[in-house]
Design an enzyme around this catalytic site. Structure first.
Site, PDB file in Angstrom:
ATOM      1  N   HIS B  12       0.828  -1.218   0.000  1.00  0.00           N
ATOM      2  CA  HIS B  12       0.000   0.000   0.000  1.00  0.00           C
ATOM      3  C   HIS B  12       0.864   1.270   0.000  1.00  0.00           C
ATOM      4  CE1 HIS B  12      -0.082  -0.718   4.652  1.00  0.00           C
ATOM      5  NE2 HIS B  12       0.920   0.061   4.352  1.00  0.00           N
ATOM      6  N   HIS B  59      -1.453   4.766   9.666  1.00  0.00           N
ATOM      7  CA  HIS B  59      -0.114   5.384   9.704  1.00  0.00           C
ATOM      8  C   HIS B  59      -0.174   6.768  10.337  1.00  0.00           C
ATOM      9  CE1 HIS B  59      -0.002   2.397   6.517  1.00  0.00           C
ATOM     10  NE2 HIS B  59       1.303   2.417   6.532  1.00  0.00           N
ATOM     11  N   HIS B 193      10.353  -4.094   3.937  1.00  0.00           N
ATOM     12  CA  HIS B 193      10.840  -2.727   3.802  1.00  0.00           C
ATOM     13  C   HIS B 193      11.131  -2.149   5.177  1.00  0.00           C
ATOM     14  CE1 HIS B 193       6.503  -2.030   4.383  1.00  0.00           C
ATOM     15  NE2 HIS B 193       6.634  -0.729   4.430  1.00  0.00           N
ATOM     16  N   GLU B 240       4.260  -5.324   8.578  1.00  0.00           N
ATOM     17  CA  GLU B 240       2.878  -5.209   8.090  1.00  0.00           C
ATOM     18  C   GLU B 240       2.348  -6.525   7.513  1.00  0.00           C
ATOM     19  OE1 GLU B 240       2.997  -0.469   6.818  1.00  0.00           O
ATOM     20  OE2 GLU B 240       3.447  -1.992   5.321  1.00  0.00           O
TER      21      GLU B 240
END
Lengths: 131, 284
Positions: B12, B59, B193, B240
């Site tokens: 995303h 976030h 990441h 995530e």
């Protein structure tokens, strides 16, 4: 942590992963004013108020001296060390015109081009579609 | 009985939203990622789900550190995206499915999960970007949404097993819903990441491929690592993958991979898109 250690009011030493800040309760407490300021930047009017008077805006959120220094000097490792969480810091970075490759370069000591090259060194595309 | 027709799993990255806004889907940098959605568009046109139950992480749009729920379930009639602080805006509003939301809430609490319930909730790029990818060029989203947020921000995070079990509890809830809706589950974020620290830029192709290999046939294989193991393997934001585990847990029928696309890098991320089919359970 053992139950005995907990009973004595001690917390187990946190696991460390090299080069990887773990945003835990300690960091969340330390970083609260800085992250609260960054959270406020969801609003354009707050971003404008910060740009107009950085020091005054930091006063409103009660940033620590370490946090103020890191903000003033655009010191990304310093912001992380002062408890900043990268999801909130991204909003501050946006005000400074820094994207996530810029942040990566600033934290690894590389140029942005070198940092991008490291990302590209993993380049792969692997696609499967069922019949 | 409501059917869970399948699951869509995708990164995303906010930059994907910017690329869409700029019409860069065919640019050489972006094309290998966007092309991974062609099978999903075909599948969505055939299956036409009515509701998307989306496992994602906020976030810092809706939740701040003042009140940080480990699990939160939206129960609003509608949801908005708003400015996240760096100019990414303009995502379409979302229509909720509050009756189904409350059914899920009631059913997961019966199964001893204790989510925060949200009758007002902003949805950030972790929902909006996957919707844009799945349903491009629409005036209004063709599905209603039940958003389920997992804390992947402030440690301690839920364990991988807890995320999978949450998904299983949500799956049971959807299966017991008496409405006619066809449901697609979504898990967003990942894969490997890391944005922060001296290890920023960390990508782990081997771990990502391990996840992609096991997601459909054996998600329990991903429980051999605890949350901090996953941070070490996948990076501090690669964790995530918990959202993927939860969404996979909701699929309790016969699960088969229909499509998978893994492309490195998109921004700082090893990007992935997976489509899984969930054939209904055969009930006694």
């Amino acid at each position: 942590m053992t139950i005995a250690a907990a009973a004595a009011g001690q917390r187990a030493p946190a696991r460390t992963i090299p080069g990887t800040p773990i945003f835990d309760g300690d960091a969340a407490q330390r970083g609260y004013p800085l992250n609260a300021m960054c959270f406020s930047f969801n609003s354009e009017s707050n971003r404008m108020a910060f740009r107009a008077d950085e020091a005054g805006y930091m006063d409103r959120f009660g940033l620590s001296e370490d946090q103020r220094r890191a903000v003033r000097s655009r010191d990304v490792p310093g912001l992380i060390a002062a408890g900043g969480n990268v999801y909130y810091l991204a909003k501050l970075a946006g005000i400074f015109g820094l994207n996530v490759q810029d942040l990566g370069a600033l934290q690894t000591g590389m140029s942005v081009e070198e940092f991008r090259a490291v990302l590209l060194s993993h380049a792969v595309t692997d696609r499967r579609v069922a019949a | 009985m409501s059917d869970i027709v399948g699951g869509i799993f995708t990164s995303h990255v906010p930059g994907i939203g910017l690329a869409i806004a700029r019409g860069q889907q065919q640019d050489p940098y972006w094309k290998p990622f966007f092309d991974g959605f062609a099978p999903i568009h075909r599948w969505l046109a055939q299956t036409r789900p009515d509701v998307a139950v989306v496992f994602y992480n906020d976030h810092g749009l809706n939740f701040f550190l003042d009140q940080m729920p480990t699990f939160a379930i939206g129960a609003a009639a509608d949801y908005q995206h708003e400015d996240e602080g760096w100019g990414l805006s303009g995502f379409k509003p979302f229509t909720g499915a509050p009756d189904l939301s409350w059914h899920i809430i009631e059913t997961v609490v019966e199964q001893e999960f204790d989510p925060v319930t949200c009758q007002s909730m902003l949805l950030d790029h972790a929902v909006a970007v996957p919707f844009e990818l799945c349903w491009p060029d629409t005036d209004a989203w063709p599905v209603k949404v039940v958003p389920i947020s997992l804390n992947t921000v402030q440690h301690p995070l839920p364990s991988p097993r807890r995320a999978l079990e949450l998904g299983r509890a949500v799956g049971r809830a959807i299966e017991s819903w008496t409405g006619p809706e066809r449901v697609v589950v979504m898990g967003t974020g990942g894969l490997s990441h890391q944005l922060d620290g001296e290890r920023a830029g960390h990508i782990n192709v081997d771990y990502d491929k391990f996840c992609l290999r096991n997601l459909a046939p054996d998600p329990e294989a991903m429980l051999q690592h605890d949350t901090l193991d996953i941070v070490e393997l996948a990076g501090s934001q690669g964790v995530e993958i918990l959202n993927w585990l939860a969404a996979r847990g909701a699929m309790r029928g016969s699960v088969r991979e229909l499509a998978s696309n893994y492309h490195v890098p998109i921004s700082n991320t090893a990007a992935a898109t997976v489509l899984l089919e969930n054939s209904a359970m055969v009930r006694a």
